[in-house]
Write an enzyme that holds these catalytic residues in place. Sequence first.
Site, mmCIF file in Angstrom:
data_model
loop_
_atom_site.group_PDB
_atom_site.id
_atom_site.type_symbol
_atom_site.label_atom_id
_atom_site.label_comp_id
_atom_site.label_asym_id
_atom_site.label_seq_id
_atom_site.Cartn_x
_atom_site.Cartn_y
_atom_site.Cartn_z
ATOM 1 N N GLU A 1 -3.654 6.268 8.763
ATOM 2 C CA GLU A 1 -4.271 7.320 7.965
ATOM 3 C C GLU A 1 -5.573 7.746 8.636
ATOM 4 O O GLU A 1 -6.095 7.060 9.522
ATOM 5 C CB GLU A 1 -4.532 6.850 6.527
ATOM 6 N N ARG B 1 -5.616 -8.077 -10.259
ATOM 7 C CA ARG B 1 -6.190 -9.363 -10.685
ATOM 8 C C ARG B 1 -7.646 -9.145 -11.060
ATOM 9 O O ARG B 1 -8.164 -8.048 -10.921
ATOM 10 C CB ARG B 1 -6.118 -10.381 -9.537
ATOM 11 N N LYS C 1 0.824 -1.207 0.000
ATOM 12 C CA LYS C 1 0.000 0.000 0.000
ATOM 13 C C LYS C 1 0.862 1.261 0.000
ATOM 14 O O LYS C 1 0.515 2.274 -0.609
ATOM 15 C CB LYS C 1 -0.941 -0.015 1.202
ATOM 16 N N HIS D 1 -14.863 -6.247 7.003
ATOM 17 C CA HIS D 1 -14.122 -5.562 5.927
ATOM 18 C C HIS D 1 -14.056 -6.376 4.641
ATOM 19 O O HIS D 1 -13.226 -6.108 3.775
ATOM 20 C CB HIS D 1 -12.689 -5.206 6.383
#
Length: 479
Positions: free
Chosen positions: A199, A291, A115, A234
């Site tokens: 974040e 993908r 990330k 999630h």
Amino acid sequence: MKKILVANRGEIALRVMKTAQKMGIKTVAVFSEADRNSPHVKFADEAVCIGPAPSNESYLKGDKIIEVAKQLNADAIHPGYGFLSENASFAELCEEHHIIFIGPHSKTIKIMGSKLAAKEAVKAYDIPMVPGIDEAITNIDKAKSIAHDIGFPVLIKASAGGGGKGMRVVEQAADLESQMNRAISEATSAFGDGSVFIEKYVTSPRHIEIQIMADNHGNILHFFERECSIQRRHQKVVEEAPSCILSPELRTKMGEAAIKVAKSCDYLGAGTVEFLLDADHNFYFLEMNTRLQVEHPVTELISDVDLVALQIKVARGEALQLKQEDLKITGHALELRVYAEDPLNNFLPSVGHLNTYKIPKGHGIRVDNGFKVGMDIPIYYDPMLAKLITYGKTRSEAIQLMIKAIDSYHIEGVQTTLPFGKYVCEHEVFRSGNFDTHFVKNYYAPEILKEQASEEAKIAALVAVKQYLEDQKLLRLPS
């Protein structure tokens, strides 16, 4: 390209093989001992057992898969999703052995697999990102300082992974240390890399992703968005296309941003750029999945394309024949992931034997399926049985058809997410379109499903009694 080895199992292996067959390409299935009788094994032109049931002894054995591909003269490997699909080392191994990897280059997977590296790559393209830090940390004091500067709530995320693992929302400073330690531990266990970053946590977020496709000739297309905000732990359960809240202008902006992300890492093939959309419709780059996505069928239905066919074509060097202006959204599509999970027990996996397994059929109904009656659900893999997809002229038509299809989907032997899917589709908040990623937390409780099941059982019993009495009347009538 005359032969493709599909390095996967279940519904996605079958999905890829069916398109390959239509294109006149032979297929090779690889399977574990637990999957010996699976439909994808029987469908393929050739099939090879690559090891025992655990995935780290079978589907994750990249060297073994390469060996089978070479033995059977397969030109290419399609990784599906999960397993080795986003493994840069496996893609590199394919490149070394001159086998086409139907996906992006290994260097691209490496960049977007982190990330932090992904954020670094897209920086120069002026793509909006959630406020946060651009480095992995483990120091608690530093984490507290950063969180204070950003402002609570904050989100701790594993740099190396996805699927909600190593992710923690922290509402207040007092909880930061314990949540940091848990996130690091979980990330280390899941990905072998404990690095995390912090974040700003976007409140009331919607999860919107853009499907892209890129060839080797400089062409990159986007195939509009998917709404993926209905999630548990999630992870997505219900997806739809298009999103009911994007204006044409916002759709264009997000599509252009997704194309820029693809350019930033020299992308090839099918990929998905994920964004968070806040309550004011500001969007932020989240990550890129290098993908094919589980939810790709909804995009196929609204844009009238076969994404797997396009993957294969660009992998063999062909240029995309479509232009962005050729692509239009027609109708609305909805997908429910039919997991062998118990929605009454925190969505825990439900292992068992499929005593009954009857899939729905009809106009506007598509089932991407990997199982059949009489099979056991293995404990070793992701518990998804199939994907139930409905398509209609409008969103409300697709929703109503989904409810009807769920009622016609008969499974006995394991618990599934079918009742949960029906609950979502019947909920006024979902139907209104005014929902976010907190839908399950805010509106779902197992007790509601239990009450519904009890009520349905009562109605069924009353209908049965009424029918019995009617039958008895008929029997007593004089001849």
